[in-house]
Design a protein around this motif. Structure first.
Motif: not given
Length: 218
Positions: A133-161
């Protein structure tokens, strides 16, 4: 979900509060509503007005959350494009061969930056690792609600972009919504919110064939 997983998910949301204007706004609105209820109980003038303001704020936040999450469903594009970039995919049929590991991989230009993706029909969302995301110039959307994702490392929050441009083969997508997942590792995922906007996708002879359709304006 067991109790520990539930506590972990709540903890992730709490940690995300400072990064999310919506979550912070929800807490403020609930606090104002509590004050309004207290004022009504003690018969203090203006209590009903304070409660009404709190209710309207919560309703506005709820609608905002709905529009943000509904952006991943192409059936609701006509509604969710209000005030947001149009999500569209154009181009011609593109073939992706199966890799030796049995998966479908592709390299796309994301905002002009080559980025490797796993095409995953089991993934609801298109997701980027923090580094990609950093390499492609993607940034979290201002005021966006974090999304919960189930991954191999457990449940994590992800930012909308929002991805301004994603190109590979004969296909170009613009305005595509995605998430930035900090614990995704180095794997980026092209999920169903992309695939479902195609006219069709299918597997023939072991190859994945993506077809945006004629003059597709998804």
């Amino acid at each position: 979900m067991d109790m520990q997983s539930a506590f972990d998910a709540i903890a992730e949301i709490i940690r995300a509060v400072p990064r999310s204007g919506l979550l912070a706004g929800t807490i403020v609105a609930l606090f104002i509503g509590w004050i309004g209820a207290l004022m009504l109980r003690k018969r203090i003038a203006g209590g009903r007005l304070v409660r009404t303001v709190s209710t309207l704020a919560l309703a506005g936040i709820l609608l905002t959350v709905f529009f943000q999450l509904a952006r991943f469903d192409p059936r609701l594009d006509a509604v969710t494009e209000l005030g947001m970039p149009e999500q569209r995919i154009v181009g011609e049929e593109t073939l992706i061969p199966m890799a030796a590991d049995g998966h479908y991989w592709l390299v796309a230009e994301v905002n002009g930056v080559p980025t490797r993706f796993l095409v995953d029909t089991g993934a609801t969302l298109t997701a980027f690792s923090t580094r990609s995301a950093e390499q492609a110039g993607l940034y979290p959307r201002t005021g966006g609600l974090p999304v919960l994702l189930n991954t191999a490392n457990g449940t994590v929050t992800a930012d909308l972009t929002t991805v301004d441009s994603l190109r590979f083969g004969n296909i170009e997508a613009a305005g595509l919504d995605a998430v930035i997942a900090p614990n995704l590792g180095q794997t980026n995922v092209l999920g169903m919110n992309f695939l479902s906007r195609l006219d069709s996708w299918r597997v023939e002879g072991g190859d994945l064939i993506l077809d945006p359709g004629p003059a597709n304006d998804n």
